[in-house]
Structures are given as C-alpha cells and as structure tokens.
Design a protein around this motif. Structure first.
Motif, PDB file in Angstrom:
ATOM      1  N   GLU A 131      -3.213   5.376   1.673  1.00 44.60           N
ATOM      2  CA  GLU A 131      -3.560   5.949   3.107  1.00 44.60           C
ATOM      3  C   GLU A 131      -2.398   6.426   4.066  1.00 44.60           C
ATOM      4  N   ARG A 132      -1.096   5.795   3.754  1.00 41.31           N
ATOM      5  CA  ARG A 132      -0.015   6.421   4.625  1.00 41.31           C
ATOM      6  C   ARG A 132       0.568   7.492   3.765  1.00 41.31           C
ATOM      7  N   GLY A 133      -0.036   8.085   2.863  1.00 39.37           N
ATOM      8  CA  GLY A 133       0.613   9.314   2.253  1.00 39.37           C
ATOM      9  C   GLY A 133       1.606   9.232   1.171  1.00 39.37           C
ATOM     10  N   VAL A 134       2.135   8.066   0.759  1.00 40.14           N
ATOM     11  CA  VAL A 134       3.055   7.781  -0.252  1.00 40.14           C
ATOM     12  C   VAL A 134       2.513   7.971  -1.793  1.00 40.14           C
ATOM     13  N   ALA A 135       2.899   8.789  -2.289  1.00 33.43           N
ATOM     14  CA  ALA A 135       2.556   8.914  -3.925  1.00 33.43           C
ATOM     15  C   ALA A 135       2.869   7.879  -4.574  1.00 33.43           C
ATOM     16  N   VAL A 136       1.977   7.370  -5.698  1.00 33.59           N
ATOM     17  CA  VAL A 136       2.367   6.080  -6.249  1.00 33.59           C
ATOM     18  C   VAL A 136       2.094   6.376  -8.003  1.00 33.59           C
ATOM     19  N   LEU A 137       3.186   6.179  -8.560  1.00 31.45           N
ATOM     20  CA  LEU A 137       3.093   6.192 -10.077  1.00 31.45           C
ATOM     21  C   LEU A 137       2.882   4.714 -10.761  1.00 31.45           C
ATOM     22  N   LEU A 138       1.671   4.431 -10.884  1.00 30.68           N
ATOM     23  CA  LEU A 138       1.314   3.047 -11.110  1.00 30.68           C
ATOM     24  C   LEU A 138       1.206   2.731 -12.374  1.00 30.68           C
TER      25      LEU A 138
END
Length: 239
Positions: free
Chosen positions: A186-193
């Motif tokens: 929601e805060r615009g951080v990209a995530v490689l999960l």
C-alpha cells in the motif's frame, strides 16, 4: 523506463558449485512478485546474488544502478532491504538497538522522506515496543521475524527481498507478517517474496515466478499460474 530490479542471464556459485543457471527476472516499482519453488531450487541464492553475497556472472540492475562488484552495504544503501530466511538479528543487542541499526543514513538517497519511522514499526508490530529493552536472542521465532522486518523497513527501501517470512511460524503470527507485507504494498514498496505457501502468494502478489534447478521455469500473472497444473505438479509438488 525499465523495471526497478532487472536480472538478466544471472549465474551464481558457492565455491565450485554452480547454483543459478541464467536467471532472467524483473520486479516493477511498487509490485509484489512471489518467487516459488522447492527447497534447493535456487531461490535463496538468487536473493543473495542480488545482495552481492555470492560470486556471480550476468546482469543485475536496480533503479538504473549496476550492482555487480558492489558491497552488500552499498546495495542496501541504494534502496534494497533484505530479510534472510534465518532473520539474522543481533542476539546480544536489544530490540531497540537492532532497530536503530536499520535507520543508519544512506547517502545516495539521503534527501528522501522515509516511508517508515520507528513509530510506524511499533505500530505494525506492537510487541516490539513492549520488548524494546529485551535482548533479541530471547525473542520467539515470530518476534524475531517481526524485528527483522521492522529493521529492514527502517532503511526506507524501495524494494524488500524477504525469504520465507512465515516459515515455522504459528498461523496467528503468519497473519501479522502477511498484514505487514500488505502494508508495504500500500505504501509503494516493491516486494520480492520468496515463499512456499501459495496461499500467501495469492493474497499478496501481482505476479508469480517459479524456480527449478537454478532457472525460472514459469513467470506470469496469478490467473495464468492458476491454469498451469503442470507447473505445480512438476516444480512445486512433493515427491
């Protein structure tokens, strides 16, 4: 404009043993990409390769910066947070001291307003405020995972690489971790999960990639993945 993280033809080794065999992958700004695969498929090595922790060949670019040859701390300062599978908190330091290490100044992006403050970390994980004076080594596994996530967020990353964040955690704690990752999105951080639990990947991810034998064997939307029973059977199933 290219992807936030661009990986092309990436190979990686532990000593003489080659683990990655020409990985091509990208993560767009603000998206969540789930990386699935069996144990030993190369997912954790991929994370370490991006962070400059293993010997590599190939191209890795982040926000236009070439990462090859950079030290891990330099890569982190460019805006990549990393939470490894085993969390790697500092056991003899307190929770507060561990968190303080995450907010060290990062000169290439020092003018930016942080997305996350210490109060944000405590709001996401209230138990950390309660345990602020406790040494990290006495925390439960779930509390250590929360601490590792919070510490990474205080570095104000544009991309967070998180390796098996719910591994070994109770369902209630896993839900808290999942809520945190949802907040990042929601805060615009990209995530490689990097995650074996497909339920979490389906909840959070925009796209999914699957690794097998050190290469990407599938990459696409969740809808496309849902149509590929063969990928689940051949590359994710047990047996």
């Amino acid at each position: 404009m290219g992807a936030l993280l661009e990986i092309r033809g990436l190979q990686a080794w532990y000593g003489a043993s080659q683990v990655l065999h020409g990985v091509d992958l990208h993560v767009e700004a603000g998206e969540v990409l789930a990386l699935a695969g069996r144990n030993g498929s190369g997912r954790s090595t991929l994370a370490k390769a991006v962070m400059g922790m293993v010997r590599t060949q190939g191209q890795v670019r982040f926000a236009g910066h070439v990462l090859a040859g950079r030290c891990t701390f330099e890569i982190a300062r460019l805006g990549i947070g990393y939470v490894p599978e085993h969390r790697d908190v500092f056991p003899t330091l307190t929770v507060r001291e561990n968190l303080a290490l995450g907010i060290a100044p990062r000169s290439p992006r020092s003018g930016r307003t942080p997305r996350f403050t210490l109060d944000d970390a405590y709001a996401l994980f209230p138990i950390l405020r309660e345990r602020a004076a406790a040494r990290a080594g006495v925390l439960s596994g779930g509390e250590q995972q929360m601490l590792a996530l919070a510490r990474a967020l205080l570095g104000n990353p544009d991309l967070l690489i998180v390796d098996e964040p719910t591994e070994g955690l109770a369902a209630q704690v896993s839900a808290v971790v999942g809520d945190c990752l949802h907040t990042l999105r929601e805060r615009g951080v990209a995530v490689l999960l990097i995650e074996q639990r497909l339920a979490l990947a389906r909840r959070l991810a925009d796209r999914i990639a699957v690794m097998g034998h050190g290469a990407i064997v599938f990459e696409g939307s969740l809808d496309a993945f849902a149509q590929r029973d063969d990928i689940v059977r051949d590359w994710l199933g047990v047996g």
